[in-house]
Structure formats: C-alpha cells, structure tokens
Design a protein around this motif. Structure first.
Motif, PDB file in Angstrom:
ATOM      1  N   ARG A   1       0.648  -1.400  -0.576  1.00  0.00           N
ATOM      2  CA  ARG A   1       0.266   0.205   0.096  1.00  0.00           C
ATOM      3  C   ARG A   1       0.797   1.156   0.284  1.00  0.00           C
ATOM      4  O   ARG A   1       0.963   2.354  -0.993  1.00  0.00           O
ATOM      5  CB  ARG A   1      -1.271   0.304   1.405  1.00  0.00           C
ATOM      6  N   ALA A   2       1.886   0.846   0.679  1.00  0.00           N
ATOM      7  CA  ALA A   2       2.968   2.985   0.566  1.00  0.00           C
ATOM      8  C   ALA A   2       3.722   2.181  -0.606  1.00  0.00           C
ATOM      9  O   ALA A   2       3.088   3.502  -0.932  1.00  0.00           O
ATOM     10  CB  ALA A   2       4.071   2.229   1.576  1.00  0.00           C
ATOM     11  N   ILE A   3       3.945   1.825  -1.719  1.00  0.00           N
ATOM     12  CA  ILE A   3       4.462   1.865  -2.571  1.00  0.00           C
ATOM     13  C   ILE A   3       3.032   2.501  -3.673  1.00  0.00           C
ATOM     14  O   ILE A   3       4.033   3.295  -4.395  1.00  0.00           O
ATOM     15  CB  ILE A   3       4.695   0.469  -3.384  1.00  0.00           C
ATOM     16  N   ASP A   4       2.217   1.886  -3.329  1.00  0.00           N
ATOM     17  CA  ASP A   4       0.888   2.066  -4.428  1.00  0.00           C
ATOM     18  C   ASP A   4       0.485   4.425  -3.623  1.00  0.00           C
ATOM     19  O   ASP A   4       0.060   4.700  -4.749  1.00  0.00           O
ATOM     20  CB  ASP A   4      -0.253   0.916  -4.617  1.00  0.00           C
ATOM     21  N   ASN A   5       1.017   4.277  -3.089  1.00  0.00           N
ATOM     22  CA  ASN A   5      -0.128   5.303  -2.682  1.00  0.00           C
ATOM     23  C   ASN A   5       0.914   6.883  -2.908  1.00  0.00           C
ATOM     24  O   ASN A   5       2.189   6.986  -2.916  1.00  0.00           O
ATOM     25  CB  ASN A   5       0.665   6.022  -0.503  1.00  0.00           C
ATOM     26  N   GLN A   6       0.234   7.157  -3.681  1.00  0.00           N
ATOM     27  CA  GLN A   6       1.046   8.536  -4.137  1.00  0.00           C
ATOM     28  C   GLN A   6       1.368  10.152  -3.777  1.00  0.00           C
ATOM     29  O   GLN A   6       2.597   9.893  -3.809  1.00  0.00           O
ATOM     30  CB  GLN A   6      -0.376   9.347  -5.060  1.00  0.00           C
ATOM     31  N   GLY A   7       1.439   9.991  -2.633  1.00  0.00           N
ATOM     32  CA  GLY A   7       1.508  11.127  -1.616  1.00  0.00           C
ATOM     33  C   GLY A   7       2.769  10.931  -1.204  1.00  0.00           C
ATOM     34  O   GLY A   7       3.447  11.311  -0.648  1.00  0.00           O
ATOM     35  N   VAL A   8       2.774   8.802  -1.058  1.00  0.00           N
ATOM     36  CA  VAL A   8       4.726   8.845  -0.287  1.00  0.00           C
ATOM     37  C   VAL A   8       5.339   8.922  -1.419  1.00  0.00           C
ATOM     38  O   VAL A   8       6.292   9.463  -0.873  1.00  0.00           O
ATOM     39  CB  VAL A   8       4.355   7.221  -0.144  1.00  0.00           C
ATOM     40  N   ARG A   9       5.101   8.525  -2.527  1.00  0.00           N
ATOM     41  CA  ARG A   9       6.082   8.646  -3.907  1.00  0.00           C
ATOM     42  C   ARG A   9       6.431  10.321  -4.144  1.00  0.00           C
ATOM     43  O   ARG A   9       7.845   9.719  -4.468  1.00  0.00           O
ATOM     44  CB  ARG A   9       5.351   7.556  -5.318  1.00  0.00           C
ATOM     45  N   GLU A  10       5.272  10.642  -4.297  1.00  0.00           N
ATOM     46  CA  GLU A  10       6.029  12.322  -4.247  1.00  0.00           C
ATOM     47  C   GLU A  10       6.808  12.925  -3.490  1.00  0.00           C
ATOM     48  O   GLU A  10       7.421  13.291  -3.607  1.00  0.00           O
ATOM     49  CB  GLU A  10       4.514  13.328  -4.830  1.00  0.00           C
ATOM     50  N   ALA A  11       5.876  12.689  -2.039  1.00  0.00           N
ATOM     51  CA  ALA A  11       7.587  12.809  -1.038  1.00  0.00           C
ATOM     52  C   ALA A  11       8.768  12.216  -1.260  1.00  0.00           C
ATOM     53  O   ALA A  11       9.672  12.929  -0.408  1.00  0.00           O
ATOM     54  CB  ALA A  11       6.380  13.141   0.715  1.00  0.00           C
ATOM     55  N   LEU A  12       8.696  10.953  -1.203  1.00  0.00           N
ATOM     56  CA  LEU A  12       9.916  10.899  -1.642  1.00  0.00           C
ATOM     57  C   LEU A  12      10.464  11.201  -2.987  1.00  0.00           C
ATOM     58  O   LEU A  12      11.639  11.605  -2.410  1.00  0.00           O
ATOM     59  CB  LEU A  12       9.832   9.075  -2.034  1.00  0.00           C
ATOM     60  N   VAL A  13      10.285  11.848  -3.540  1.00  0.00           N
ATOM     61  CA  VAL A  13      11.091  12.294  -5.274  1.00  0.00           C
ATOM     62  C   VAL A  13      11.358  13.425  -4.536  1.00  0.00           C
ATOM     63  O   VAL A  13      12.707  14.125  -4.817  1.00  0.00           O
ATOM     64  CB  VAL A  13      10.293  12.031  -6.246  1.00  0.00           C
ATOM     65  N   THR A  14      10.108  14.436  -3.701  1.00  0.00           N
ATOM     66  CA  THR A  14      10.286  16.298  -3.174  1.00  0.00           C
ATOM     67  C   THR A  14      11.793  15.892  -2.101  1.00  0.00           C
ATOM     68  O   THR A  14      12.943  16.539  -2.707  1.00  0.00           O
ATOM     69  CB  THR A  14       9.203  16.143  -2.311  1.00  0.00           C
ATOM     70  N   SER A  15      11.744  14.434  -1.340  1.00  0.00           N
ATOM     71  CA  SER A  15      12.993  14.771  -0.609  1.00  0.00           C
ATOM     72  C   SER A  15      14.052  14.601  -1.542  1.00  0.00           C
ATOM     73  O   SER A  15      15.516  14.973  -1.078  1.00  0.00           O
ATOM     74  CB  SER A  15      12.973  14.031   0.442  1.00  0.00           C
ATOM     75  N   ILE A  16      14.041  13.498  -1.948  1.00  0.00           N
ATOM     76  CA  ILE A  16      15.270  13.066  -3.049  1.00  0.00           C
ATOM     77  C   ILE A  16      16.027  14.645  -3.724  1.00  0.00           C
ATOM     78  O   ILE A  16      16.717  15.036  -3.412  1.00  0.00           O
ATOM     79  CB  ILE A  16      15.446  12.108  -4.039  1.00  0.00           C
ATOM     80  N   VAL A  17      14.941  15.260  -4.352  1.00  0.00           N
ATOM     81  CA  VAL A  17      15.319  16.096  -5.087  1.00  0.00           C
ATOM     82  C   VAL A  17      16.554  17.244  -4.154  1.00  0.00           C
ATOM     83  O   VAL A  17      16.893  18.058  -4.392  1.00  0.00           O
ATOM     84  CB  VAL A  17      14.263  16.864  -6.051  1.00  0.00           C
ATOM     85  N   VAL A  18      15.490  17.728  -3.364  1.00  0.00           N
ATOM     86  CA  VAL A  18      15.884  18.407  -2.070  1.00  0.00           C
ATOM     87  C   VAL A  18      16.976  18.801  -1.802  1.00  0.00           C
ATOM     88  O   VAL A  18      18.211  19.749  -1.580  1.00  0.00           O
ATOM     89  CB  VAL A  18      14.846  18.654  -0.957  1.00  0.00           C
ATOM     90  N   ALA A  19      17.519  17.133  -1.660  1.00  0.00           N
ATOM     91  CA  ALA A  19      18.670  16.642  -0.184  1.00  0.00           C
ATOM     92  C   ALA A  19      19.853  16.943  -1.629  1.00  0.00           C
ATOM     93  O   ALA A  19      20.511  17.224  -1.332  1.00  0.00           O
ATOM     94  CB  ALA A  19      18.210  15.179  -0.323  1.00  0.00           C
ATOM     95  N   ILE A  20      19.505  16.195  -2.943  1.00  0.00           N
ATOM     96  CA  ILE A  20      20.541  16.556  -3.307  1.00  0.00           C
ATOM     97  C   ILE A  20      20.917  18.052  -4.528  1.00  0.00           C
ATOM     98  O   ILE A  20      22.469  18.193  -3.977  1.00  0.00           O
ATOM     99  CB  ILE A  20      19.924  15.583  -5.594  1.00  0.00           C
ATOM    100  N   CYS A  21      20.102  18.914  -4.817  1.00  0.00           N
ATOM    101  CA  CYS A  21      20.027  20.486  -4.742  1.00  0.00           C
ATOM    102  C   CYS A  21      20.684  21.152  -3.386  1.00  0.00           C
ATOM    103  O   CYS A  21      21.544  21.493  -3.363  1.00  0.00           O
ATOM    104  CB  CYS A  21      19.272  21.168  -4.973  1.00  0.00           C
ATOM    105  N   ALA A  22      20.717  20.947  -2.463  1.00  0.00           N
ATOM    106  CA  ALA A  22      21.365  20.825  -0.791  1.00  0.00           C
ATOM    107  C   ALA A  22      22.565  21.108  -0.627  1.00  0.00           C
ATOM    108  O   ALA A  22      23.198  21.892  -0.644  1.00  0.00           O
ATOM    109  CB  ALA A  22      20.396  21.216   0.079  1.00  0.00           C
ATOM    110  N   THR A  23      22.900  19.623  -1.171  1.00  0.00           N
ATOM    111  CA  THR A  23      23.609  18.740  -1.420  1.00  0.00           C
ATOM    112  C   THR A  23      25.178  19.537  -2.865  1.00  0.00           C
ATOM    113  O   THR A  23      25.724  19.734  -2.516  1.00  0.00           O
ATOM    114  CB  THR A  23      24.200  17.292  -1.759  1.00  0.00           C
ATOM    115  N   ALA A  24      24.684  19.418  -3.434  1.00  0.00           N
ATOM    116  CA  ALA A  24      25.324  20.601  -4.410  1.00  0.00           C
ATOM    117  C   ALA A  24      25.356  21.680  -4.096  1.00  0.00           C
ATOM    118  O   ALA A  24      26.289  21.631  -4.259  1.00  0.00           O
ATOM    119  CB  ALA A  24      24.258  19.902  -6.421  1.00  0.00           C
ATOM    120  N   ILE A  25      24.706  22.603  -4.096  1.00  0.00           N
ATOM    121  CA  ILE A  25      24.933  23.503  -3.293  1.00  0.00           C
ATOM    122  C   ILE A  25      26.400  23.609  -2.145  1.00  0.00           C
ATOM    123  O   ILE A  25      27.479  24.314  -2.227  1.00  0.00           O
ATOM    124  CB  ILE A  25      24.267  24.369  -3.031  1.00  0.00           C
ATOM    125  N   ALA A  26      25.628  22.751  -1.359  1.00  0.00           N
ATOM    126  CA  ALA A  26      26.709  22.480  -0.095  1.00  0.00           C
ATOM    127  C   ALA A  26      28.891  21.982  -0.635  1.00  0.00           C
ATOM    128  O   ALA A  26      29.627  22.729  -0.121  1.00  0.00           O
ATOM    129  CB  ALA A  26      26.673  21.567   1.421  1.00  0.00           C
TER     130      ALA A  26
END
Length: 266
Positions: free
Chosen positions: A54-79
């Motif tokens: 159910r967690a894998i099929d949950n759209q909210g979880v998937r979107e939140a996961l993608v957002t977390s990864i993108v934010v972390a990559i961008c912040a890491t690149a700047i840092a």
C-alpha cells in the motif's frame, strides 16, 4: 591504557544499554511495518507485506519521496561547492577574523533547528516574496555546508602544506598540483561530506516545516502530517522504516570513505 575485567564488563553493559535505548524503538517500528494488526498488538499476531504494498502504491508517499531526494541532491550540490571552496579559502591561512569566519560557517548546525527555521521563514516571507521550493533548498544547504566544510577542512589539515610545496618545487604549476596532488587526496573526504549532507537533508523536518512552500511535502513532513491518522498508521510505519534504511546507507558509506581516507593519510 589497561582496564580491569570489571571495568570492561561495566563499559560493555553501558554500551549495550545505550544501544538498546537507541535501536530497540527503531526495531519495533520495522517489525510493526509487517504487523497484521491495525492496533499493533504485541507480540504481532502475524506478518504481512500488505502495508509495504500500500505504501508503494500511495501517490502521496511517492511524491514526498521524490521531493525529499530532489531537495537533498540540490542542497548537497550547493553545499559541496560552497563548503569545499570555503575550506580551501580558510585552510593554511591566518588573517584577522579567520576564527570568526570559521565559527560563522559551522554555527548553523549548532543552532536549534526551530530558531534557524523561524529566522529563515521571516527572511523569506518578509524580504524575498514568500516560501517556494528554492527557499527549502537554500534552507537545507545552510546546514549541509557545515558537514562538507568540516570534512574538507579536516582532510586539508592532515594533508599539510609539505606535499604541495614538494610538488611545486619539482616544477609543477598550481593547477597541475591541485589536479594531480591535492584533489586526489581530498576526493574521499569531499564525497564523504556530500553523503553526510545528503543524509542530513533527507530526514530533516524542523527547518523544513518553516521553509517549505505551499503544497511541498518531503517524506518526514508526510510522516508528521499522517502520524495521528489511525488508518494511515501502518503505512506511516512502513515509510518510517524505509526512511531509516535510506538514511543509514549514505552515513555508512561516508564512514567507510572517511576511514579509507584516514588510512591512506597515515
């Protein structure tokens, strides 16, 4: 230093106690993510993969996961860029205000997250037009810079200036020395700092709460927003368990890289 047998037993017992306090709750969350009971009866009456499905099929979880990864990559690149440049600028030099600048660079990670979040929120909403995805990335970068800076600075201190002077005494230019001497010795420490920064950004919630734009939800924010909804509790356990696993991986890799870098410096 030699220790008596009693001291070793005491230290071993203390280590086990502290480890149990830290890791047993995490283990319970992991087990509950497979618990068939909606009320998390203990011991679990059975185990199932339904909540993970159910967690894998949950759209909210998937979107939140993608957002977390993108934010972390961008912040890491700047840092990665700013933290490394500042460490090079401050390493091996002494000037008026040197210690003050070093303190200002590392201070964001020592300040309470709620203070940093509130200060950034005030600045973004009062002077920069409001909260957006970019404000979230910048907020994460403020504390990610610290871990990259600390790793790079520690490696530069161990490297010393002798190896650089030896290279230049042999006729190498500054660019050649950086490319073939300094950077290869710095690479592992910089990558380790980047991995730590990614892990730090990925599971951050306090500063995120104050600086995320409308509709932007990272994985920790999704957990917090669904924590008190009984029907979502099993999926929250799954997401929390996944978050722990994803956060452990970069920290483990960073530790291994740091050990290899320290070993190569001996």
């Amino acid at each position: 230093m030699t220790m008596t047998r009693r001291t070793r037993w005491l230290l071993g017992g203390f280590f086990l106690l502290v480890s149990a306090i830290i890791y047993v709750p995490l283990l319970i969350i992991l087990i509950n993510s497979f618990n068939t009971s909606l009320t998390f009866t203990w011991p679990p009456p059975g185990f199932t993969l339904e909540w993970w499905s159910r967690a894998i099929d949950n759209q909210g979880v998937r979107e939140a996961l993608v957002t977390s990864i993108v934010v972390a990559i961008c912040a890491t690149a700047i840092a990665l860029v700013l933290g490394t440049l500042v460490s090079f600028a401050l390493s091996g030099t002494t000037f008026f205000g040197h210690n003050t600048i070093s303190l200002l660079v590392v201070l964001p990670i020592a300040l309470p997250g709620i203070v940093t979040g509130l200060a950034l929120n005030t600045m973004f909403t009062s002077f920069l037009g409001g909260l957006t995805f970019l404000t979230l990335v910048v907020a994460h970068a403020t504390f990610c810079i610290v871990v990259v800076f600390n790793n790079a600075s520690a490696r530069l201190r161990r490297l010393g200036g002798d190896i650089v002077e030896a290279s230049m005494d042999l006729g190498a230019t500054r660019a050649f020395t950086f490319r073939h001497v300094v950077f290869p010795n710095m690479r592992a420490a910089i990558v380790a700092g980047a991995l730590l920064a990614f892990g730090l950004s990925f599971d951050e919630i306090i500063v995120t709460t104050f600086t995320a734009g409308p509709g932007i939800q990272t994985l920790p924010l999704w957990i917090f927003n669904n924590l008190f909804r009984p029907q979502q509790a099993p999926i929250v356990n799954v997401v929390a368990a996944a978050l722990v696993v994803i956060s452990i991986l970069p920290i483990y890799l960073a530790q291994r890289l740091s050990e290899d870098a320290a070993r190569s410096a001996v």
